[in-house]
Design a protein around this motif. Structure first.
Motif, PDB file in Angstrom:
ATOM      1  N   THR A  49       0.818  -1.220   0.000  1.00  0.00           N
ATOM      2  CA  THR A  49       0.000   0.000   0.000  1.00  0.00           C
ATOM      3  C   THR A  49       0.849   1.265   0.000  1.00  0.00           C
ATOM      4  O   THR A  49       0.407   2.312  -0.477  1.00  0.00           O
ATOM      5  N   VAL A  50       2.034   1.148   0.575  1.00  0.00           N
ATOM      6  CA  VAL A  50       2.877   2.348   0.696  1.00  0.00           C
ATOM      7  C   VAL A  50       4.104   2.202  -0.218  1.00  0.00           C
ATOM      8  O   VAL A  50       4.753   1.156  -0.217  1.00  0.00           O
ATOM      9  N   CYS A  90      -1.119   2.889   9.069  1.00  0.00           N
ATOM     10  CA  CYS A  90      -1.146   3.377   7.689  1.00  0.00           C
ATOM     11  C   CYS A  90      -1.498   2.272   6.673  1.00  0.00           C
ATOM     12  O   CYS A  90      -2.635   2.178   6.238  1.00  0.00           O
ATOM     13  N   SER A  91      -0.537   1.408   6.384  1.00  0.00           N
ATOM     14  CA  SER A  91      -0.776   0.488   5.264  1.00  0.00           C
ATOM     15  C   SER A  91      -1.954  -0.469   5.507  1.00  0.00           C
ATOM     16  O   SER A  91      -2.682  -0.817   4.595  1.00  0.00           O
ATOM     17  N   HIS A 143      -5.396   1.658   5.098  1.00  0.00           N
ATOM     18  CA  HIS A 143      -5.709   2.474   3.909  1.00  0.00           C
ATOM     19  C   HIS A 143      -5.614   1.625   2.648  1.00  0.00           C
ATOM     20  O   HIS A 143      -4.963   0.587   2.639  1.00  0.00           O
ATOM     21  N   ALA A 157      -1.730   6.955   1.038  1.00  0.00           N
ATOM     22  CA  ALA A 157      -1.060   6.221   2.114  1.00  0.00           C
ATOM     23  C   ALA A 157       0.420   6.576   2.144  1.00  0.00           C
ATOM     24  O   ALA A 157       1.024   6.739   3.207  1.00  0.00           O
TER      25      ALA A 157
END
Lengths: 291, 654
Positions: B17-18, B100-101, B104, B110
């Motif tokens: 995701t990041v 975060c990851s 999101h 992200a």
């Protein structure tokens, strides 16, 4: 002592003797009862089984009517009326959101400020047993009764707040004050079958039959009640109960006000004993209470 | 200042995701950042080696690891720094996984957020200070509060490791509730037969000191160094001289109701609560004794050949030091007098499970006969009512007391064993028999001992014709039933002791809305409390049967022993500290601290040339929660590792 008097439908019909004797007792003790003009149904059985807002709005309407009279607390003798008035007040005090709907129906703001009382409380708490004792003209010695409170007087918990839920004492103490012996028995708050009297009579015959049997087993010669429905189920249905259970109960069912009235020296003729199905006069004569 | 930023892929947990490369690139441009890179698993050995090598090669002095939650791996990276030769408290973690990851889905957003999180950590670490661990010396003695089976087991387990134990019991004898039981489920072995050897084991153990008829009245200090005041109530009998011959209570003319027999039997004014009492030394009940009430009698003193009776004995308070405390204060049986339907506790033949235990016990008040207390006649039809007080939010407690289903099954079994003509009826809501051989035991009570189980509540119990009429619902057949019973036995639930809250406040441990002591974690720290060095065992934490009680006792002992084997305790330096120059002595922090870790002390103010009060943090007690910092108006109290300066820098960086 002044109260707004709410008789309810029973005291103007099937329980006239309750109305008569209450008024006699009140006047003998200097308690002023001013009947609420234009009083309406209290919202018992038909209303509270149909729609909640109606079952609250009806008693609220009556309480508001009394508020405008400026006659103090509302006093009633019927346990069902008492229950409806108490529940309505509890609802208006605690259900801050839902009460708006009721206020809309009755067209007035109301937060449960008019207090509802049972006449039993007026005698035992407001007047007090000590004061009552000084007014007793003749103790009703030798009479043994079972004090029957029924289901509505003490319940639900935290709403009527009149006495202990399972083992109430007010009637017993009142009887003691006027010289009547209250037997110890376990069915003080059993159900008599209440309004099944007309729709499912069988249930009433069973439940009221149990109550009569227990009272008789524990040595009571009569039963003392504070509710017109209890009285009618135990009194009016006693013949049918005898037939069904093959018994021969002959137990008069008194309103507490009738016995209090006798002890205050009020003439029996004013107390509606002729309205009973099970003749109470025989027993009262036998005990030398009336001539 | 040379900060290194290490961004973790966490496999694909983060990198999915990041955009971790993007994060590293952005981090490299932040102020004071000297180096930034990524790695697949930063917590792995090569990941840690990457950090360590970079520290050495590039001369990094502060590190940000941008990975998972600090609760998972902060310790790992602190160790890594320490091994690489820099202060372990100069590492910050930016949580770009849980925060975060994992939460999101938009990659661009992200990544942006991850960069912000890294920015915050870089800002914070730039104001980190090197911190060093402190050490607390450990007093190698354990206090056990309570002498029931729970405390007994704990004391024996600690003593087995040869550490001194002091046991404090408020009653004249140890043994607790278990000593009152007749048999134990599900094996039906006699309670006394398995308990008394342990009681004697405590008494004869050279590592255990018993203070019976005593109470803990004050506790101060912290893990490793508790100071405890114990009140030894006047027993009026010399513990050292008394031989337990029994002449005194044989001659004593005063008979009063026996607490041990739950009011079913009598004891004397000078008494041992039960024959197997430990210590087997009597105590004088000064409220009943003629000497203390009327200054007459004195028979016990006359008959005592060795002069052990001491009317002049007074309460004594002793002070002792301990490194750890085990709380084993047990439970109280629910009082059913709030139940009008069961007669408000007024019917003599409506008894509790504990009464039944005493009656079933051959050394009990009825000599092992199950009788009606009203007339002493043998009880044939016995109704047992489950869940009295338990699972009742209206009149009792909302929880299940866990042991009642089992003890009722035991009682139903014992009833038939005592009298083969007797019949047990059990009204229950659910049968909860979740334990080894428990379900089998209940089944046996039904199948082999003929107990009739009726699913439903009892609506009324009343007396009629010398019997108790029990009316209830049988919800399985949908009918109302009435049973004519000789005896009704209520399965009263287990509740907290009356003084539970006082004890909790004294020990600075938490309790719940039912006044039961709260464990540090319901799953992962079931015998610890939030106060380090204080451990829980038995029913003071929640209702427990004997096997569970013994298990928690051993668990608590191991926890206590874990402290005992160390000479000193390493203490995290992340604690609060007061700046005396700023402190106004307002006491706000002192009042806000949930651990009582702050004391008010007087200092000499040289500038003002007078003495004034300031707060001081007791490092051993401080948990670093930060409540004090939040309430301090002067900014005088700060938690190391989370200083106001660090937080302010983070806010500025946003």
């Amino acid at each position: 002592m002044k109260y707004a008097y709410y008789p309810g439908c029973s005291l103007h019909s099937t329980a006239k003797e309750y109305d008569l004797s209450t008024k006699e007792v009140a006047s003998a003790l200097g308690i002023e009862l001013v009947e609420i003009p234009g009083w309406a149904c209290c919202g018992a059985t038909p209303a509270h089984l149909t729609v909640q807002s109606l079952s609250i709005a009806l008693p609220v309407k009556n309480l508001l009517q009394a508020k405008n009279m400026d006659a103090g607390d509302v006093v009633t003798c019927c346990a069902a009326c008492f229950s409806r008035l108490k529940i309505a007040n509890h609802f208006m005090e605690t259900e801050t959101e839902k009460r708006k709907e009721v206020e809309g129906i009755v067209g007035e703001r109301y937060e449960g400020e008019v207090k509802a009382r049972h006449f039993l409380e007026v005698l035992t708490k407001d007047l007090g047993l000590d004061k009552l004792k000084t007014k007793v003209a003749k103790e009703l010695k030798g009479l043994k009764v079972a004090c029957y409170y029924g289901c509505l007087l003490t319940r639900p918990k935290g709403v009527t707040g009149i006495d202990d839920l399972e083992d109430p004492r007010l009637l017993d103490d009142l009887m003691g004050t006027i010289g009547v012996e209250a037997v110890k028995w376990p069915y003080k708050t059993e159900c008599c079958g209440a309004s099944f009297s007309l729709s499912k009579t069988e249930i009433v015959l069973k439940l009221s039959g149990d109550i009569l049997e227990m009272a008789s087993d524990e040595g009571a010669e009569a039963i003392v009640v504070a509710c017109p429905l209890c009285q009618s189920n135990l009194d009016l249905r006693q013949g049918m109960i005898n037939k069904k259970l093959k018994k021969s109960f002959d137990i008069p069912i008194f309103y507490f006000t009738q016995l209090v009235a006798l002890s205050l020296g009020i003439a029996p003729g004013k107390l509606g004993f002729d309205k009973h199905m099970v003749n109470p006069v025989k027993l009262l004569k036998k005990k030398g209470i009336i001539a | 200042m040379k900060i290194g930023v290490f961004v973790c892929h966490c496999g694909t947990n983060i990198s999915h995701t990041v955009d971790v490369e993007e994060v590293a690139k952005a981090a490299a441009k932040l102020p004071n950042v000297h180096f930034a890179t990524t790695y697949k698993y930063m917590c792995s050995s090569p990941g840690q080696a990457l950090i360590a090598d970079s520290i050495k090669e590039k001369g990094l002095d502060r590190i940000v690891v941008s990975a998972c939650s600090p609760s998972l791996h902060e310790k790992t990276f602190r160790k890594c720094l320490e091994e690489a030769g820099i202060n372990p408290y100069l590492v910050e973690m930016a949580n770009i996984r849980e925060h975060c990851s994992w939460v999101h889905s938009d990659r661009a957003q992200a990544t942006k957020k991850a960069i912000e999180l890294v920015k915050l950590s870089v800002a914070k670490v730039s104001r980190s200070k090197p911190l060093s661990k402190s050490f607390i010396p450990i007093e190698k003695r354990v206090l056990v509060i309570g002498g029931g089976i729970s405390g007994i087991q704990a004391a024996l387990d600690v003593s087995f490791a040869k550490f001194p134990v002091v046991m404090v019991e408020k009653e004249p004898s140890i043994g607790g509730k278990m000593a009152k039981f007749d048999k134990t489920f599900p094996t039906l072995d006699c309670a006394a037969c398995i308990l008394t050897p342990k009681m004697v084991g405590v008494a004869q153990n050279k590592y255990v000191t018993m203070h019976t008829f005593s109470e803990v009245v004050e506790v101060s200090g912290h893990v490793g160094d508790f100071t405890v005041k114990i009140k030894k109530k006047a027993r009026s009998v010399d513990l050292k001289k008394c031989t337990g011959c029994g002449a005194c209570y044989a001659k004593c003319p005063v008979k009063v109701t026996s607490e041990f027999d739950e009011g079913l039997g009598k004891r004397k004014a000078i008494y041992v609560p039960f024959p197997q009492a430990v210590p087997n030394v009597p105590v004088i009940d000064r409220n009943a004794c003629l000497w203390f009430t009327k200054k007459t009698c004195g028979l016990c003193k006359k008959v005592c050949a060795i002069g052990a009776i001491d009317y002049d004995q007074e309460d004594e308070i002793i002070e002792e030091k301990f490194g750890a405390i085990i709380v084993a204060t047990g439970f109280k049986q629910f009082d059913h007098s709030v139940y009008g339907e069961y007669g408000y506790g007024k019917f003599k033949d409506v008894v509790t499970g504990m009464h039944f235990e005493r009656m079933a016990n051959s050394s009990g008040p009825t000599g092992g006969k199950i009788v009606r207390p009203s007339d002493g006649k043998e009880a044939l039809d016995v109704v047992f009512i489950q869940c009295v007080g338990s699972r009742d939010e209206q009149k009792g407690v909302p929880y299940c007391s866990r042991v009642c289903c089992m003890y009722t099954a035991k009682h139903a079994t014992l009833l038939r064993e005592h009298n083969k003509n007797a019949q047990a009826y059990v009204f229950y809501i659910d049968v909860r028999a979740a334990g080894k051989n428990y379900e089998e035991f209940v089944k046996k009570a039904q199948d082999e001992y003929g107990a009739v189980y009726l699913r439903g509540r009892v609506s009324r119990v009343f007396e009629k014709g010398g019997k108790l009429i029990v009316r209830g619902a049988d919800t399985l057949s949908g009918s109302q039933i009435e049973i004519k019973a000789d005896l009704v036995v209520l399965a009263n639930g287990l509740i907290a002791q009356d003084d539970a809250t006082t004890i909790a406040q004294m020990l600075h441990i938490q309790y719940d809305k039912n006044r039961l002591f709260t464990e540090a974690h319901p799953k992962l720290a079931p015998v610890e409390t939030i106060t380090s060095g204080i451990f829980l065992t038995g029913a003071c934490q929640s209702p427990k049967d004997i096997p569970d009680t013994v298990a928690t006792a051993s668990a608590a002992s191991v926890k206590a022993l874990g402290l005992m084997v160390h000479d000193k305790l390493e203490k995290d330096p992340l604690v609060a500290r007061t700046n005396n120059d700023l402190c106004s002595g307002c006491k706000a922090c002192y009042l806000a601290c949930p651990y009582s870790a702050i004391e008010m002390v007087e200092i000499e103010d040289r500038k003002l040339k007078r003495k004034r009060m300031v707060s001081r943090v007791i490092e051993g007690v401080c948990a670093g929660c930060g409540n004090c910092t939040a309430v301090c108006r002067m900014g005088a109290i700060d938690v190391e590792g989370f200083t106001n300066r660090q937080i302010m820098r983070q806010i500025e960086a946003l």
